[in-house]
Design a protein around this motif. Structure first.
Motif, PDB file in Angstrom:
ATOM      1  N   GLU A   1       0.822  -1.214   0.000  1.00 50.84           N
ATOM      2  CA  GLU A   1       0.000   0.000   0.000  1.00 50.84           C
ATOM      3  C   GLU A   1       0.856   1.265   0.000  1.00 50.84           C
ATOM      4  OE1 GLU A   1      -2.502  -0.228   3.396  1.00 50.84           O
ATOM      5  OE2 GLU A   1      -3.255  -2.242   2.922  1.00 50.84           O
ATOM      6  N   HIS A   2       2.150   1.105   0.246  1.00 47.30           N
ATOM      7  CA  HIS A   2       3.032   2.265   0.384  1.00 47.30           C
ATOM      8  C   HIS A   2       3.913   2.426  -0.854  1.00 47.30           C
ATOM      9  CE1 HIS A   2       1.975   2.720   4.637  1.00 47.30           C
ATOM     10  NE2 HIS A   2       2.113   1.402   4.741  1.00 47.30           N
ATOM     11  N   SER A   3       4.497   3.598  -0.984  1.00 44.53           N
ATOM     12  CA  SER A   3       5.450   3.853  -2.058  1.00 44.53           C
ATOM     13  C   SER A   3       6.713   3.030  -1.844  1.00 44.53           C
ATOM     14  CB  SER A   3       5.813   5.343  -2.094  1.00 44.53           C
ATOM     15  OG  SER A   3       6.554   5.690  -0.933  1.00 44.53           O
ATOM     16  N   ALA A   4       7.520   2.927  -2.902  1.00 48.35           N
ATOM     17  CA  ALA A   4       8.769   2.175  -2.794  1.00 48.35           C
ATOM     18  C   ALA A   4       9.679   2.772  -1.728  1.00 48.35           C
ATOM     19  CB  ALA A   4       9.478   2.147  -4.145  1.00 48.35           C
ATOM     20  N   ALA A   5       9.719   4.104  -1.664  1.00 43.79           N
ATOM     21  CA  ALA A   5      10.580   4.766  -0.670  1.00 43.79           C
ATOM     22  C   ALA A   5      10.132   4.442   0.748  1.00 43.79           C
ATOM     23  CB  ALA A   5      10.580   6.279  -0.891  1.00 43.79           C
ATOM     24  N   THR A   6       8.805   4.443   0.984  1.00 41.73           N
ATOM     25  CA  THR A   6       8.289   4.128   2.318  1.00 41.73           C
ATOM     26  C   THR A   6       8.507   2.654   2.640  1.00 41.73           C
ATOM     27  OG1 THR A   6       6.636   5.876   2.126  1.00 41.73           O
ATOM     28  CG2 THR A   6       6.262   4.219   3.825  1.00 41.73           C
ATOM     29  N   GLN A   7       8.371   1.786   1.645  1.00 46.96           N
ATOM     30  CA  GLN A   7       8.653   0.364   1.862  1.00 46.96           C
ATOM     31  C   GLN A   7      10.090   0.177   2.340  1.00 46.96           C
ATOM     32  OE1 GLN A   7       7.763  -1.881  -1.683  1.00 46.96           O
ATOM     33  NE2 GLN A   7       5.650  -1.142  -1.786  1.00 46.96           N
ATOM     34  N   ARG A   8      11.028   0.841   1.669  1.00 43.50           N
ATOM     35  CA  ARG A   8      12.430   0.720   2.076  1.00 43.50           C
ATOM     36  C   ARG A   8      12.635   1.270   3.491  1.00 43.50           C
ATOM     37  NH1 ARG A   8      13.277   1.889  -3.539  1.00 43.50           N
ATOM     38  NH2 ARG A   8      13.249   4.136  -3.113  1.00 43.50           N
ATOM     39  N   ALA A   9      11.995   2.385   3.807  1.00 42.25           N
ATOM     40  CA  ALA A   9      12.142   2.978   5.138  1.00 42.25           C
ATOM     41  C   ALA A   9      11.607   2.042   6.215  1.00 42.25           C
ATOM     42  CB  ALA A   9      11.420   4.322   5.194  1.00 42.25           C
ATOM     43  N   LEU A  10      10.450   1.417   5.974  1.00 43.52           N
ATOM     44  CA  LEU A  10       9.877   0.490   6.950  1.00 43.52           C
ATOM     45  C   LEU A  10      10.741  -0.760   7.087  1.00 43.52           C
ATOM     46  CD1 LEU A  10       6.124   0.911   5.985  1.00 43.52           C
ATOM     47  CD2 LEU A  10       7.108   1.400   8.237  1.00 43.52           C
ATOM     48  N   LEU A  11      11.283  -1.241   5.978  1.00 42.00           N
ATOM     49  CA  LEU A  11      12.179  -2.401   6.046  1.00 42.00           C
ATOM     50  C   LEU A  11      13.431  -2.064   6.855  1.00 42.00           C
ATOM     51  CD1 LEU A  11      11.845  -3.688   2.367  1.00 42.00           C
ATOM     52  CD2 LEU A  11      11.242  -4.984   4.426  1.00 42.00           C
ATOM     53  N   ARG A  12      14.006  -0.887   6.620  1.00 44.04           N
ATOM     54  CA  ARG A  12      15.182  -0.471   7.401  1.00 44.04           C
ATOM     55  C   ARG A  12      14.847  -0.397   8.893  1.00 44.04           C
ATOM     56  NH1 ARG A  12      15.668   3.742   3.595  1.00 44.04           N
ATOM     57  NH2 ARG A  12      17.213   3.334   1.972  1.00 44.04           N
ATOM     58  N   ALA A  13      13.689   0.203   9.197  1.00 42.11           N
ATOM     59  CA  ALA A  13      13.300   0.354  10.603  1.00 42.11           C
ATOM     60  C   ALA A  13      13.128  -1.010  11.265  1.00 42.11           C
ATOM     61  CB  ALA A  13      12.006   1.156  10.699  1.00 42.11           C
ATOM     62  N   TRP A  14      12.521  -1.945  10.562  1.00 45.70           N
ATOM     63  CA  TRP A  14      12.318  -3.287  11.125  1.00 45.70           C
ATOM     64  C   TRP A  14      13.648  -4.016  11.306  1.00 45.70           C
ATOM     65  CZ3 TRP A  14      12.800  -8.308   8.798  1.00 45.70           C
ATOM     66  CH2 TRP A  14      12.294  -9.345   9.595  1.00 45.70           C
ATOM     67  N   LEU A  15      14.541  -3.912  10.327  1.00 41.94           N
ATOM     68  CA  LEU A  15      15.849  -4.556  10.442  1.00 41.94           C
ATOM     69  C   LEU A  15      16.645  -3.967  11.599  1.00 41.94           C
ATOM     70  CD1 LEU A  15      16.790  -4.790   6.650  1.00 41.94           C
ATOM     71  CD2 LEU A  15      16.224  -6.695   8.167  1.00 41.94           C
ATOM     72  N   HIS A  16      16.593  -2.635  11.743  1.00 37.47           N
ATOM     73  CA  HIS A  16      17.290  -1.988  12.857  1.00 37.47           C
ATOM     74  C   HIS A  16      16.715  -2.453  14.185  1.00 37.47           C
ATOM     75  CE1 HIS A  16      19.392   1.090  15.134  1.00 37.47           C
ATOM     76  NE2 HIS A  16      18.246   1.440  15.679  1.00 37.47           N
ATOM     77  N   GLN A  17      15.407  -2.559  14.261  1.00 35.17           N
ATOM     78  CA  GLN A  17      14.746  -3.011  15.483  1.00 35.17           C
ATOM     79  C   GLN A  17      15.184  -4.417  15.869  1.00 35.17           C
ATOM     80  OE1 GLN A  17      10.221  -3.999  15.902  1.00 35.17           O
ATOM     81  NE2 GLN A  17      10.402  -1.771  16.166  1.00 35.17           N
ATOM     82  N   ASN A  18      15.554  -5.211  14.874  1.00 35.20           N
ATOM     83  CA  ASN A  18      15.972  -6.590  15.119  1.00 35.20           C
ATOM     84  C   ASN A  18      17.487  -6.754  15.207  1.00 35.20           C
ATOM     85  OD1 ASN A  18      13.554  -8.722  14.946  1.00 35.20           O
ATOM     86  ND2 ASN A  18      13.076  -6.976  13.631  1.00 35.20           N
ATOM     87  N   GLY A  19      18.201  -5.639  15.287  1.00 36.27           N
ATOM     88  CA  GLY A  19      19.643  -5.694  15.519  1.00 36.27           C
ATOM     89  C   GLY A  19      20.480  -6.068  14.330  1.00 36.27           C
ATOM     90  N   ALA A  20      19.928  -5.939  13.127  1.00 38.04           N
ATOM     91  CA  ALA A  20      20.684  -6.303  11.925  1.00 38.04           C
ATOM     92  C   ALA A  20      21.570  -5.146  11.481  1.00 38.04           C
ATOM     93  CB  ALA A  20      19.733  -6.675  10.795  1.00 38.04           C
ATOM     94  N   THR A  21      22.736  -5.476  10.918  1.00 38.61           N
ATOM     95  CA  THR A  21      23.515  -4.457  10.235  1.00 38.61           C
ATOM     96  C   THR A  21      22.757  -4.069   8.975  1.00 38.61           C
ATOM     97  OG1 THR A  21      24.774  -6.184   9.085  1.00 38.61           O
ATOM     98  CG2 THR A  21      25.728  -5.286  11.090  1.00 38.61           C
ATOM     99  N   MET A  22      22.833  -2.797   8.600  1.00 39.35           N
ATOM    100  CA  MET A  22      22.044  -2.325   7.469  1.00 39.35           C
ATOM    101  C   MET A  22      22.593  -2.840   6.146  1.00 39.35           C
ATOM    102  SD  MET A  22      19.326  -0.662   8.196  1.00 39.35           S
ATOM    103  CE  MET A  22      19.116  -1.793   9.593  1.00 39.35           C
ATOM    104  N   PRO A  23      21.735  -3.407   5.311  1.00 33.11           N
ATOM    105  CA  PRO A  23      22.171  -3.793   3.962  1.00 33.11           C
ATOM    106  C   PRO A  23      22.425  -2.553   3.120  1.00 33.11           C
ATOM    107  CG  PRO A  23      19.794  -4.055   4.173  1.00 33.11           C
ATOM    108  CD  PRO A  23      20.302  -3.690   5.539  1.00 33.11           C
ATOM    109  N   SER A  24      23.155  -2.724   2.032  1.00 36.24           N
ATOM    110  CA  SER A  24      23.362  -1.612   1.112  1.00 36.24           C
ATOM    111  C   SER A  24      22.047  -1.272   0.416  1.00 36.24           C
ATOM    112  CB  SER A  24      24.400  -1.995   0.052  1.00 36.24           C
ATOM    113  OG  SER A  24      23.877  -3.032  -0.784  1.00 36.24           O
ATOM    114  N   TYR A  25      22.033  -0.162  -0.300  1.00 33.51           N
ATOM    115  CA  TYR A  25      20.819   0.220  -1.022  1.00 33.51           C
ATOM    116  C   TYR A  25      20.431  -0.872  -2.014  1.00 33.51           C
ATOM    117  CZ  TYR A  25      17.516   2.870  -3.863  1.00 33.51           C
ATOM    118  OH  TYR A  25      16.394   3.264  -4.544  1.00 33.51           O
TER     119      TYR A  25
END
Length: 335
Positions: free
Chosen positions: A267-291
């Motif tokens: 339901e969200h734009s591609a940019a918002t999808q990426r932002a939510l994925l980053r937020a969830w990964l950070h919440q789970n202690g993952a190192t951030m993947p590249s773009y």
């Protein structure tokens, strides 16, 4: 560059006084052995003389990366003994693998072990300074980082609000102080510190910036460093606002086990999808993947049907999708 000596204690004490500290709370000097962390130790020792109602500890972790590291550790122990300052010194071996640098692995292991050795609500004092902040900003810029990366290092983490039980605060009280000012302080107070010869190896990106790039930038534009600090602060503020907004959205996408629902992301734009994925990964202690890796996650996990069983891996992490279309994060062992 030599600068006139100024006493850094008022700035240091103001940073600690701004915290909401409880009686007997532990304050920890995280020692690397350089002039910066030894200045932190000396300033904390002065604070200790005025504030005996707190608990104090210095911690040094030796990764044995340098042939002289054991000798350096002994020197730090002697310095703390001379001060009568409680100290914990450990050898901390670092597991290395093909997908992560020795320095990155050492940093991750060091922060983890420091956290384990300190009390659950300790204040952890780090020696990073103005030059470190500038170098980190430029390294993140080289990597094509967004606001979170360009925010570089926060002055304090988890200290803007009253501390919760079990919450450690990581404080960088000298982040606005230059390396030259730290050297001037260390020399004036005759501190014991270590000069690591590898810090002059300009084949290392940070050292190249430190010795070749930043001095020329500040020679051409004397206020360049201040502009970088201001940009980092603005990026940090923007990221804080974004994090608050994303946290509310993210709550609605998680199941009881914390797995992330894929289909509502559409339901969200591609940019918002990426932002939510980053937020969830950070919440789970993952190192951030590249773009590029994040975009692969988005397209593989969000846009494919259940006839696919996508997996995306980076570093020590592996992301999979269940038949119920929830994302699950796993850690894999380095070979």
């Amino acid at each position: 560059m030599n600068v006139e000596y100024r006493d850094l204690y008022p700035e240091f004490s103001a940073a600690l006084a701004a915290l909401t500290l409880r009686p007997s709370q532990q304050i920890v000097a995280c020692l690397g052995g350089g002039a910066d962390s030894q200045t932190i130790l000396d300033l904390l020792d002065r604070w200790r003389a005025e504030h005996p109602n707190f608990s104090y500890l210095a911690i040094h972790l030796d990764h044995r990366f340098h042939p002289s590291s054991a000798e350096w550790a002994t020197g730090l122990e002697k310095d703390c003994a001379r001060r009568g300052f409680p100290m914990r010194c450990e050898v901390l071996p670092v597991a290395q693998g093909a997908r992560i640098s020795k320095e990155a692995a050492g940093r991750e292991a060091r922060y983890q072990r420091l956290s384990e050795l300190a009390e659950s609500d300790a204040v952890m004092l780090l020696g990073q300074h103005r030059n470190d902040q500038i170098e980190t900003f430029l390294l993140q810029l080289k990597r094509g980082a967004g606001p979170k990366g360009l925010a570089s290092m926060a002055h304090a983490i988890a200290s803007d609000a009253p501390q919760r039980p079990g919450q450690q605060t990581w404080l960088r009280p000298l982040l606005g102080v230059s390396k030259a000012e730290i050297y001037a302080y260390a020399e004036q107070h005759q501190l014991h510190w270590i000069e690591d010869d590898t810090n002059y190896d300009t084949s290392i990106d940070r050292n190249f910036l430190r010795h070749e790039v930043v001095p020329k930038l500040e020679q051409r534009w004397p206020h360049f460093g201040n502009a970088v600090l201001r940009s980092a602060q603005l990026c940090a503020e923007q990221q804080d606002v974004l994090d608050e907004l994303l946290a509310e959205q993210l709550k609605q996408l998680l199941n009881s086990e914390g797995a992330l629902a894929v289909d509502p992301l559409r339901e969200h734009s591609a940019a918002t999808q990426r932002a939510l994925l980053r937020a969830w990964l950070h919440q789970n202690g993952a190192t951030m993947p590249s773009y590029a890796q994040l975009e692969e996650i988005r397209t593989q996990m969000v846009q494919t049907g259940n006839d696919k069983q996508p997996q995306v891996g980076w570093g020590r992490f592996l992301l999979t999708r269940t038949r119920q279309r929830y994302l699950q994060l796993q850690q894999r062992h380095e070979r």
